[in-house]
Design an enzyme around this catalytic site. Structure first.
Site, short mmCIF file in Angstrom:
data_model
loop_
_atom_site.label_atom_id
_atom_site.label_comp_id
_atom_site.label_asym_id
_atom_site.label_seq_id
_atom_site.Cartn_x
_atom_site.Cartn_y
_atom_site.Cartn_z
N SER A 166 0.84 -1.21 0.00
CA SER A 166 0.00 0.00 0.00
C SER A 166 0.87 1.25 0.00
O SER A 166 1.57 1.54 0.97
CB SER A 166 -0.90 0.01 1.24
OG SER A 166 -1.45 1.31 1.40
N HIS A 212 -1.05 -1.47 -4.30
CA HIS A 212 -2.36 -1.22 -3.68
C HIS A 212 -2.53 0.30 -3.49
O HIS A 212 -1.72 0.94 -2.83
CB HIS A 212 -2.41 -1.95 -2.34
CG HIS A 212 -3.73 -1.89 -1.64
ND1 HIS A 212 -4.79 -2.73 -1.94
CD2 HIS A 212 -4.19 -1.08 -0.65
CE1 HIS A 212 -5.82 -2.45 -1.16
NE2 HIS A 212 -5.48 -1.44 -0.36
N ASP A 247 -4.90 3.20 -2.11
CA ASP A 247 -6.01 3.47 -1.20
C ASP A 247 -6.66 4.80 -1.53
O ASP A 247 -6.10 5.87 -1.27
CB ASP A 247 -5.49 3.48 0.24
CG ASP A 247 -5.22 2.08 0.74
OD1 ASP A 247 -6.11 1.22 0.64
OD2 ASP A 247 -4.09 1.82 1.23
N MET A 285 -9.49 7.45 -0.82
CA MET A 285 -10.39 7.86 0.29
C MET A 285 -11.00 9.22 -0.02
O MET A 285 -10.31 10.12 -0.52
CB MET A 285 -9.59 7.95 1.59
CG MET A 285 -8.85 6.68 1.94
SD MET A 285 -8.10 6.79 3.56
CE MET A 285 -7.15 5.28 3.61
N HIS A 342 -8.35 0.36 -4.24
CA HIS A 342 -9.29 0.09 -3.15
C HIS A 342 -10.09 1.37 -2.94
O HIS A 342 -9.59 2.33 -2.37
CB HIS A 342 -8.46 -0.30 -1.91
CG HIS A 342 -9.25 -0.47 -0.66
ND1 HIS A 342 -8.65 -0.59 0.58
CD2 HIS A 342 -10.59 -0.55 -0.43
CE1 HIS A 342 -9.57 -0.72 1.51
NE2 HIS A 342 -10.77 -0.69 0.92
N MET A 399 -12.45 3.56 -1.22
CA MET A 399 -13.16 3.82 0.04
C MET A 399 -13.92 5.13 -0.16
O MET A 399 -13.60 6.16 0.43
CB MET A 399 -12.15 3.93 1.19
CG MET A 399 -11.57 2.59 1.60
SD MET A 399 -10.05 2.73 2.55
CE MET A 399 -8.86 2.82 1.23
N MET A 455 -11.35 -6.50 5.45
CA MET A 455 -10.63 -5.47 6.20
C MET A 455 -10.32 -5.99 7.61
O MET A 455 -11.20 -6.49 8.30
CB MET A 455 -11.48 -4.19 6.33
CG MET A 455 -11.70 -3.40 5.06
SD MET A 455 -10.19 -2.90 4.18
CE MET A 455 -9.35 -1.88 5.42
N ASP A 476 -6.45 -6.66 4.48
CA ASP A 476 -5.91 -5.30 4.50
C ASP A 476 -6.05 -4.68 5.88
O ASP A 476 -7.16 -4.55 6.39
CB ASP A 476 -6.68 -4.47 3.45
CG ASP A 476 -6.14 -3.07 3.28
OD1 ASP A 476 -5.15 -2.71 3.94
OD2 ASP A 476 -6.72 -2.33 2.46
C1 DX5 Z 1 -6.71 1.40 5.41
C2 DX5 Z 1 -6.14 1.05 4.05
C3 DX5 Z 1 -4.95 0.15 4.10
C4 DX5 Z 1 -3.76 0.72 4.81
C5 DX5 Z 1 -2.92 -0.42 5.31
O1 DX5 Z 1 -7.89 2.10 5.22
O2 DX5 Z 1 -7.12 0.41 3.26
O3 DX5 Z 1 -4.59 -0.30 2.81
O4 DX5 Z 1 -2.98 1.55 4.02
O5 DX5 Z 1 -1.92 0.09 6.10
P1 DX5 Z 1 -1.19 -0.76 7.21
O6 DX5 Z 1 -0.57 -1.93 6.51
O7 DX5 Z 1 -0.21 0.20 7.76
O8 DX5 Z 1 -2.24 -1.19 8.19
ZN ZN Z 2 -6.50 -0.63 1.32
#
Ligand code: DX5
Ligand code: ZN
Length: 228
Positions: A7, A32, A34, A36, A65, A67, A136, A174
């Site tokens: 990520s 990956h 993320d 948001m 991903h 979100m 998750m 994740d």
């Molecule tokens: C959280 C994300 C993850 C996050 C994982 O909302 O979806 O992908 O970046 O980070 P670590 O591995 O640090 O928990």
């Molecule tokens: Zn993620």
């Protein structure tokens, strides 16, 4: 085959291309991303321009991903920017079947994500059409959070359903996946491991990735490559 989806959220954004290359050298095989929106989760990150910027940096698949609320509005833009895999949260999709179909129609592999509190059984009907299910193991929104242990049972239950239904989708996990938790998720059946802070820390990206993968492979229930 167990794969490491690193990520980039935890990477050094000022040196993003170098970070990606280092994680790749360490054996990471999926990027990956993320995404948001500040609505579905209490944080804002990046959109399609980031995917577009990453595309020429690596040949690895880009795993987005999402979100975000209203993913249908943005799926075409992510696919066009170069996303290979796109996952959406079950919790925001009123018409999950339609949204997964939309991802496939845009040439990306569809995935569905479950928050810790959302039961696996809510996915039974759509499992035949997904390429992967993301469990998750933290509440989404931030990197570096503590692993929620009951995610392991959810992964095991999902793996059991996959077997019973004779399906081949992959199981991604994740959140909080690190040296102390990776064996448990792999033993339960996860084969796409997302890791952010465990990979991008202390300027040792390559070594961190390699070590995490080594621990994951050592814990694999079936050491023979399982290609899905
Ligand atoms: C959280 C994300 C993850 C996050 C994982 O909302 O979806 O992908 O970046 O980070 P670590 O591995 O640090 O928990
Ligand atoms: Zn993620």
């Amino acid at each position: 085959m167990i794969e490491l989806a690193f990520s980039i959220l935890a990477s050094d954004f000022a040196h993003l291309a170098d970070e990606v290359k280092a994680a790749e050298r360490g054996g990471g095989s999926i990027v990956h991303v993320d995404v948001m929106d500040g609505h579905f989760v209490p944080n804002i990150t990046f959109g399609p321009p980031m995917v577009q910027a990453l595309r020429p940096v690596t040949n690895l698949p880009l795993d987005c991903h999402l979100m975000i609320e209203n993913p249908d509005e943005y799926i075409p833009a992510f696919a066009e920017a170069g996303a290979d895999l796109i996952s959406v949260h079950q919790e925001v999709c009123r018409h999950l079947h339609r949204t997964l179909q939309l991802i496939a129609d845009h040439g990306a592999l569809p995935g569905v994500v479950l928050n810790p509190a959302t039961p696996v059984d809510t996915l039974i009907e759509v499992l035949p059409m997904v390429h992967y299910v993301l469990i998750m193991s933290v509440n989404p929104g931030f990197g570096g959070q503590k692993f929620i242990p009951f995610a392991v049972e959810k992964i095991a239950y999902l793996a059991e359903i996959r077997k019973k239904m004779g399906l081949n989708f992959r199981i991604e996990v994740d959140g909080g996946v690190a040296h102390d938790t990776v064996a448990s998720v792999v033993q339960a059946g996860a084969d796409m491991l997302v890791a952010g802070s465990a990979v991008f820390s202390k300027g040792k990206t390559e070594q961190n990735a390699r070590k995490l993968l080594k621990l994951a492979n050592a814990a694999a229930p079936d050491k023979k490559a399982r290609k899905v």
